[in-house]
Design an enzyme around this catalytic site. Structure first.
Site, PDB file in Angstrom:
ATOM      1  N   ASN A  21      -5.505  -9.441  -8.072  1.00 29.90           N
ATOM      2  CA  ASN A  21      -5.647  -9.836  -6.966  1.00 29.90           C
ATOM      3  C   ASN A  21      -6.468 -11.111  -6.856  1.00 29.90           C
ATOM      4  O   ASN A  21      -6.668 -11.884  -5.759  1.00 29.90           O
ATOM      5  CB  ASN A  21      -4.828  -8.864  -5.903  1.00 29.90           C
TER       6      ASN A  21
ATOM      7  N   HIS B 142       5.040 -10.132   2.925  1.00 27.29           N
ATOM      8  CA  HIS B 142       3.306 -10.745   3.174  1.00 27.29           C
ATOM      9  C   HIS B 142       3.176 -11.962   2.569  1.00 27.29           C
ATOM     10  O   HIS B 142       2.628 -12.092   2.560  1.00 27.29           O
ATOM     11  CB  HIS B 142       3.089 -10.137   4.206  1.00 27.29           C
TER      12      HIS B 142
ATOM     13  N   CYS C 258      -9.168  -6.322   1.672  1.00 31.04           N
ATOM     14  CA  CYS C 258      -8.868  -5.176   1.847  1.00 31.04           C
ATOM     15  C   CYS C 258     -10.873  -5.108   1.908  1.00 31.04           C
ATOM     16  O   CYS C 258     -11.350  -4.053   2.712  1.00 31.04           O
ATOM     17  CB  CYS C 258      -8.389  -4.160   1.108  1.00 31.04           C
TER      18      CYS C 258
ATOM     19  N   SER D 200       5.855  -6.737  -1.330  1.00 28.22           N
ATOM     20  CA  SER D 200       4.383  -6.459  -0.942  1.00 28.22           C
ATOM     21  C   SER D 200       5.633  -8.358  -0.200  1.00 28.22           C
ATOM     22  O   SER D 200       5.073  -9.008  -0.720  1.00 28.22           O
ATOM     23  CB  SER D 200       3.654  -6.318  -0.302  1.00 28.22           C
TER      24      SER D 200
ATOM     25  N   THR E 283       1.224  -1.130  -0.341  1.00 29.56           N
ATOM     26  CA  THR E 283      -0.212  -0.115  -0.503  1.00 29.56           C
ATOM     27  C   THR E 283       0.862   1.508  -0.116  1.00 29.56           C
ATOM     28  O   THR E 283       0.660   2.383  -1.153  1.00 29.56           O
ATOM     29  CB  THR E 283      -1.006  -0.314   1.281  1.00 29.56           C
TER      30      THR E 283
ATOM     31  N   THR F  44      13.096   4.978  10.235  1.00 26.45           N
ATOM     32  CA  THR F  44      14.693   3.950  11.200  1.00 26.45           C
ATOM     33  C   THR F  44      13.829   2.940  10.159  1.00 26.45           C
ATOM     34  O   THR F  44      12.847   2.679  10.079  1.00 26.45           O
ATOM     35  CB  THR F  44      14.297   4.465  12.319  1.00 26.45           C
TER      36      THR F  44
ATOM     37  N   GLN G 153       0.870  -9.236  -6.619  1.00 25.21           N
ATOM     38  CA  GLN G 153       0.732 -10.620  -6.375  1.00 25.21           C
ATOM     39  C   GLN G 153       1.567 -11.276  -7.467  1.00 25.21           C
ATOM     40  O   GLN G 153       1.045 -13.051  -7.859  1.00 25.21           O
ATOM     41  CB  GLN G 153      -0.903 -10.485  -6.801  1.00 25.21           C
TER      42      GLN G 153
HETATM   43  C1  LIG Z   1      -2.231  -6.379  -5.481  1.00 25.79           C
HETATM   44  C2  LIG Z   1      -2.270  -5.828  -4.535  1.00 25.79           C
HETATM   45  N1  LIG Z   1      -1.554  -4.525  -4.386  1.00 25.79           N
HETATM   46  C3  LIG Z   1      -1.127  -4.176  -3.170  1.00 25.79           C
HETATM   47  C4  LIG Z   1      -1.707  -4.636  -1.515  1.00 25.79           C
HETATM   48  C5  LIG Z   1      -1.157  -3.857  -0.421  1.00 25.79           C
HETATM   49  O1  LIG Z   1      -0.559  -4.663  -0.041  1.00 25.79           O
HETATM   50  P1  LIG Z   1       0.382  -4.786   1.370  1.00 25.79           P
HETATM   51  O2  LIG Z   1      -0.770  -5.075   2.011  1.00 25.79           O
HETATM   52  O3  LIG Z   1       1.353  -5.235   1.524  1.00 25.79           O
HETATM   53  O4  LIG Z   1      -0.580  -2.848   1.478  1.00 25.79           O
HETATM   54  C6  LIG Z   1      -2.446  -5.899  -1.893  1.00 25.79           C
HETATM   55  C7  LIG Z   1      -2.845  -6.425  -0.887  1.00 25.79           C
HETATM   56  O5  LIG Z   1      -3.621  -7.155  -0.560  1.00 25.79           O
HETATM   57  C8  LIG Z   1      -2.479  -6.450  -3.300  1.00 25.79           C
HETATM   58  O6  LIG Z   1      -3.227  -7.638  -3.278  1.00 25.79           O
END
Ligand SMILES: Cc1ncc(COP(=O)(O)O)c(C=O)c1O
Length: 379
Positions: free
Chosen positions: A149, A200, A321, A198, A70, A236, A178
């Protein structure tokens, strides 16, 4: 438990947890400190930076650590428009972007930017012709995601990149959250200027990610303060999380080939059993093998998600989300699906820790649950 919601997030590898925990205990110094402990922390962050850069065919100095996807998306978009809006106020994205891109474009539209939202076809693919026709002298940014996603469509990133080389004023941003680590990405051959990742989503820690920013391209910072990350992202550095991200990257890349082979077989198996059921519509069948989306028309997503959970199978409705919002999927509507199909979308997403047992259990659960619910609800 059969966890098949890996596009929402993934379980961190044991080695990632050990790395992060070891780092918190031993390498807790501030990487900006001048003493030896600070130097150790800095070295760890620099090693990780190099690993990320190598995977993207980039240089370490082109990697900016962020708190996740994000932030990387927000930094890329705001960073370009805040710096270059005097060159033009037209920006382009697609109708199927993640909210962390889509909603930023909507906000910029309210603030006076002209925004083109590229449409997608029934497979969730944008058209290069529509993109080319949308470009004007005022265009400063094109942001198109790599892998969607919700239903896994893969956009023609290299083709878009090549098209945009004819428009040197335009920055090309790719949300690769993704795809990164699962599909090889080469920012050079794909002609990408900015790219978000990202940790995670590939079995790394939550709260850490990165933005690739092409050398000699400048953007405005979002966070101002200590001047870290070449002044583009003050704060940091979260060195333990950065080390965890690098560990996850290393393990995931080693597993990539077998992962893609296995998920291809598993997706085919799941599709075969789904198509034997009534009132099923597959969404984005041609996308990546590790994401499968279908609508069970007449059954709201939430009902099926809960029923599958009772069978110890964990899937999701739409993007994590937005899955708590009781509305049809914006992505499925954009693909031309009817409202009844867009409120009944289910996403099954596989990760590096998914097993054949998870898939066969999921198949059985779908075969049990869907006809039973359809009988009760009389759809
Ligand atoms: C395509 C895509 N972009 C951005 C994000 C956001 O990533 P983060 O959860 O690390 O903020 C996601 C998370 O679901 C995603 O699937």
């Amino acid at each position: 438990m059969h966890y098949l919601d890996n596009s929402a997030t993934t379980k961190p590898y044991k080695a990632v947890i050990e790395t992060v925990s070891w780092m918190f205990e031993h390498t807790y110094a501030n990487p900006a400190s001048l003493h030896g402990l600070g130097f150790q922390a800095e070295q760890t962050a620099e090693d990780a930076r190099k690993k990320l850069a190598d995977e993207l065919h980039a240089k370490p100095s082109e990697i900016i650590f962020t708190s996740g996807g994000t932030e990387a998306n927000n930094l890329a978009i705001h960073g370009v428009v805040n710096r270059y809006q005097n060159r033009g106020k037209h920006i382009i994205t697609s109708t199927i972007e993640h909210d962390s891109v889509y909603e930023v474009f909507q906000k910029l539209e309210q603030e006076g930017f002209a925004v083109t939202y590229l449409s997608v076809d029934e497979n969730g693919m944008i058209s290069l012709e529509e993109l080319q026709a949308s470009l004007t002298n005022e265009t400063i940014l094109v942001s198109v995601m790599h892998v969607n996603n919700e239903m896994g469509a893969v956009q023609p990133i290299a083709e878009i990149g090549h098209l945009l080389t004819g428009y040197p004023k335009v920055f090309f941003h790719v949300d690769a959250v993704q795809s990164f680590t699962k599909i090889p990405i080469d920012v050079q051959t794909m002609k990408i200027d900015l790219l978000s990742v990202s940790a995670h989503k590939f079995h790394g820690p939550k709260g850490i990610g990165a933005l690739y920013l092409r050398k000699n391209k400048q953007i405005a910072p979002l966070l101002i303060g200590g001047g870290q990350e070449m002044g583009i992202r003050s704060g940091t550095l979260a060195v333990p999380l950065i080390a965890g991200m690098a560990k996850a990257l290393e393990i995931t890349i080693a597993k990539r080939e077998s992962f893609l082979q296995n998920t291809h077989i598993w997706k085919t198996e799941l599709l075969t059993s789904l198509t034997s059921l009534k009132r099923i519509r597959i969404n984005g069948e041609k996308g990546v093998p590790y994401i499968l989306n279908f609508s069970c028309v007449g059954l709201k997503s939430e009902v099926l998600v809960r029923a599958l959970e009772d069978e110890t199978v964990f899937v999701s409705s739409k993007s994590a989300c937005s899955s708590k919002k009781e509305s049809p999927s914006r992505v499925l509507l954009a693909m031309g699906r009817k409202r009844s199909e867009a409120i009944s979308g289910i996403r099954i997403s596989m990760g590096m820790l998914t097993t054949a047992t998870d898939i066969s259990h999921c198949q059985k659960a779908l075969q049990n649950v869907i006809p039973t619910l359809q009988q009760w609800i009389k759809v």
